[in-house]
Design an enzyme around this catalytic site. Structure first.
Site, PDB file in Angstrom:
ATOM      1  N   HIS A   8       7.406 -10.871  14.962  1.00  0.00           N
ATOM      2  CA  HIS A   8       7.741  -9.448  15.089  1.00  0.00           C
ATOM      3  C   HIS A   8       9.160  -9.319  15.651  1.00  0.00           C
ATOM      4  O   HIS A   8       9.516  -9.996  16.626  1.00  0.00           O
ATOM      5  CB  HIS A   8       6.743  -8.780  16.031  1.00  0.00           C
ATOM      6  CG  HIS A   8       6.784  -7.286  16.000  1.00  0.00           C
ATOM      7  ND1 HIS A   8       7.845  -6.555  16.505  1.00  0.00           N
ATOM      8  CD2 HIS A   8       5.891  -6.374  15.519  1.00  0.00           C
ATOM      9  CE1 HIS A   8       7.610  -5.275  16.348  1.00  0.00           C
ATOM     10  NE2 HIS A   8       6.429  -5.137  15.753  1.00  0.00           N
ATOM     11  N   GLU A  66      -2.857  -5.049  12.970  1.00  0.00           N
ATOM     12  CA  GLU A  66      -1.926  -6.015  13.558  1.00  0.00           C
ATOM     13  C   GLU A  66      -2.562  -6.740  14.745  1.00  0.00           C
ATOM     14  O   GLU A  66      -2.333  -7.941  14.952  1.00  0.00           O
ATOM     15  CB  GLU A  66      -0.638  -5.309  13.994  1.00  0.00           C
ATOM     16  CG  GLU A  66       0.435  -6.232  14.516  1.00  0.00           C
ATOM     17  CD  GLU A  66       1.739  -5.504  14.751  1.00  0.00           C
ATOM     18  OE1 GLU A  66       2.588  -5.489  13.836  1.00  0.00           O
ATOM     19  OE2 GLU A  66       1.905  -4.923  15.847  1.00  0.00           O
ATOM     20  N   VAL A  83       5.349  -1.216   2.401  1.00  0.00           N
ATOM     21  CA  VAL A  83       6.111  -0.665   1.292  1.00  0.00           C
ATOM     22  C   VAL A  83       7.349   0.101   1.757  1.00  0.00           C
ATOM     23  O   VAL A  83       8.305   0.272   0.979  1.00  0.00           O
ATOM     24  CB  VAL A  83       5.214   0.250   0.420  1.00  0.00           C
ATOM     25  CG1 VAL A  83       4.899   1.565   1.155  1.00  0.00           C
ATOM     26  CG2 VAL A  83       5.840   0.514  -0.943  1.00  0.00           C
ATOM     27  N   TYR A 131       3.590   7.762   1.056  1.00  0.00           N
ATOM     28  CA  TYR A 131       4.279   6.469   0.995  1.00  0.00           C
ATOM     29  C   TYR A 131       4.624   6.068  -0.437  1.00  0.00           C
ATOM     30  O   TYR A 131       5.344   5.086  -0.649  1.00  0.00           O
ATOM     31  CB  TYR A 131       3.434   5.391   1.670  1.00  0.00           C
ATOM     32  CG  TYR A 131       3.585   5.385   3.172  1.00  0.00           C
ATOM     33  CD1 TYR A 131       4.449   4.503   3.809  1.00  0.00           C
ATOM     34  CD2 TYR A 131       2.880   6.298   3.963  1.00  0.00           C
ATOM     35  CE1 TYR A 131       4.604   4.506   5.177  1.00  0.00           C
ATOM     36  CE2 TYR A 131       3.024   6.313   5.334  1.00  0.00           C
ATOM     37  CZ  TYR A 131       3.882   5.409   5.944  1.00  0.00           C
ATOM     38  OH  TYR A 131       4.035   5.424   7.310  1.00  0.00           O
ATOM     39  N   ASP A 177      14.289  -4.564  11.714  1.00  0.00           N
ATOM     40  CA  ASP A 177      14.590  -3.141  11.839  1.00  0.00           C
ATOM     41  C   ASP A 177      15.979  -3.041  12.456  1.00  0.00           C
ATOM     42  O   ASP A 177      16.218  -3.562  13.556  1.00  0.00           O
ATOM     43  CB  ASP A 177      13.550  -2.452  12.725  1.00  0.00           C
ATOM     44  CG  ASP A 177      13.689  -0.942  12.723  1.00  0.00           C
ATOM     45  OD1 ASP A 177      14.838  -0.440  12.661  1.00  0.00           O
ATOM     46  OD2 ASP A 177      12.661  -0.249  12.803  1.00  0.00           O
ATOM     47  N   PHE A 235       0.854  -1.185   0.000  1.00  0.00           N
ATOM     48  CA  PHE A 235       0.000   0.000   0.000  1.00  0.00           C
ATOM     49  C   PHE A 235       0.894   1.240   0.000  1.00  0.00           C
ATOM     50  O   PHE A 235       1.685   1.437   0.920  1.00  0.00           O
ATOM     51  CB  PHE A 235      -0.922  -0.003   1.212  1.00  0.00           C
ATOM     52  CG  PHE A 235      -2.112  -0.908   1.049  1.00  0.00           C
ATOM     53  CD1 PHE A 235      -3.368  -0.386   0.765  1.00  0.00           C
ATOM     54  CD2 PHE A 235      -1.978  -2.279   1.154  1.00  0.00           C
ATOM     55  CE1 PHE A 235      -4.458  -1.216   0.596  1.00  0.00           C
ATOM     56  CE2 PHE A 235      -3.051  -3.119   0.980  1.00  0.00           C
ATOM     57  CZ  PHE A 235      -4.303  -2.596   0.695  1.00  0.00           C
ATOM     58  N   THR A 244       2.133  -7.059  23.104  1.00  0.00           N
ATOM     59  CA  THR A 244       1.225  -5.908  23.045  1.00  0.00           C
ATOM     60  C   THR A 244      -0.078  -6.291  22.329  1.00  0.00           C
ATOM     61  O   THR A 244      -0.523  -5.617  21.393  1.00  0.00           O
ATOM     62  CB  THR A 244       1.893  -4.719  22.333  1.00  0.00           C
ATOM     63  OG1 THR A 244       2.353  -5.139  21.047  1.00  0.00           O
ATOM     64  CG2 THR A 244       3.049  -4.189  23.153  1.00  0.00           C
TER      65      THR A 244
END
Length: 356
Positions: A237, A307, A216, A130, A330, A125, A249
């Site tokens: 995750h 999520e 994306v 973005y 990340d 997306f 979470t």
């Protein structure tokens, strides 16, 4: 005399009536049989090479299945008493593999999926700002994603004119799907489920075999191939793969449809990387969208939007394969020892600037 002849005819009448009823019954049976008979979709021409003639043979579909045959290849023998990794969990209690580097042979998998002639759809997306990430994303996918396989990139965007014209490998194409723009980035995130669901039913089911749904604002930095494909898969995750479930979470408010009690849950899955067959992705996104709408009607929004609903789905609809954090990383988390490769990493950015 007349009465006598009439009496004889009358005595024969039941016999004629019986014959008529039998004929009517026979005709009805033939009509019913013809009406409800269906041509078998597996009707085939079978050629008899010995007698040089063609025969109509009403075969079953299983008779038309191709023989699966892998070409000769050399590789190290798997060792029953020597697992390839001892430092990580490689299989779940429900026998779903967790994909880590060193746990599979990509040559064997490629041969299998080439025989299936698999076609993979990759959805992203690119809404509002973005769109700036599309070129980097596609360029990196062309280098590392499903190399040697047929791929269609599906870019959902509200700015079609901003999507650059890109040169792609043979067997690959880019399709832009125009979508509405939403004021809040949270709404964009949650509406993904609805849009993927709708396109799965209308378009994807006719064009591809598998869907891979990712964010994306990322780029591929190492090989990502058919080892990820399964009926339905999720991705660990990077911030929670070694965390106890009590610290996930999850959505903890019981009034939300995304609610997960503190004593339930296996892993925390990232909303930015999931997929599977088109049919299974349709079921997943349909469930999540319906749950989102139900919460919205009650003026609720789950803690982490789509999520949260994805994680609720995977608690009660276990994925058939799980991707390790190699497939979604990340670099702000550093590089732990268990992470042998970083295949798909976040592009550095100012989140507030991009989202607003």
């Amino acid at each position: 005399m007349y009465l006598e002849r009439y009496d004889k005819r009358w005595r024969k009448k039941p016999f004629f009536l019986l014959i008529c009823l039998l004929l009517i019954l026979l005709c009805s049976l033939i009509w019913y049989t013809l009406k409800h008979k269906r041509w078998d979709a597996s009707m085939a021409f079978l050629c008899d090479m010995q007698v040089g003639r063609k025969n109509f043979t009403n075969t079953n579909q299983v008779d038309l299945l191709r023989d699966v045959f892998l070409q000769r290849m050399q590789y190290e023998q798997p060792q029953t008493m020597k697992p390839p990794r001892m430092d990580v969990l490689m299989i779940t209690p429900w026998f779903a593999p967790i994909v880590w580097n060193g746990t599979y042979n990509i040559d064997i998998l490629n041969a299998q999926f080439h025989q299936r002639n698999a076609h993979i759809g990759l959805t992203v997306f690119a809404v509002k700002k973005y769109t700036m990430f599309v070129q980097t994303f596609i360029d990196s996918a062309e280098q590392f994603f499903m190399v040697g396989h047929k791929v269609t990139y599906y870019v959902f965007t509200d700015r079609v004119s901003d999507i650059p014209a890109l040169t792609l490998r043979d067997g690959r194409k880019l399709v832009t799907l125009e979508v509405p723009s939403y004021q809040r980035w949270q709404d964009v995130s949650m509406r993904r489920m609805e849009m993927i669901r709708d396109q799965s039913r209308q378009k994807f089911i006719h064009e591809v075999d598998y869907l891979v749904c990712v964010d994306v604002d990322m780029k591929f930095t190492d090989d990502v191939g058919v080892e990820i494909l399964s009926d339905v898969f999720g991705t660990l995750h990077p911030g929670f793969y070694g965390t106890a479930r009590q610290h996930f979470t999850y959505e903890r408010r019981p009034e939300s449809t995304a609610y997960i009690p503190s004593d339930e849950g296996d892993f925390y899955y990232a909303g930015g990387y999931f997929g599977g067959t088109v049919e299974e992705v349709y079921k997943l996104t349909s469930y999540c969208h319906d749950a989102i709408i139900k919460d919205k009607e009650n003026h609720l929004e789950a803690r982490w939007q789509d999520e949260s609903y994805l994680n609720k789905y995977f608690v009660y609809h276990k994925p058939t394969k799980i991707l390790s954090p190699e497939y979604l990383w990340d670099n702000n988390y550093g590089v732990p020892g268990v992470l042998k490769r970083r295949r798909f990493v976040a592009v550095p950015k100012n989140h507030n600037a991009v989202r607003n």
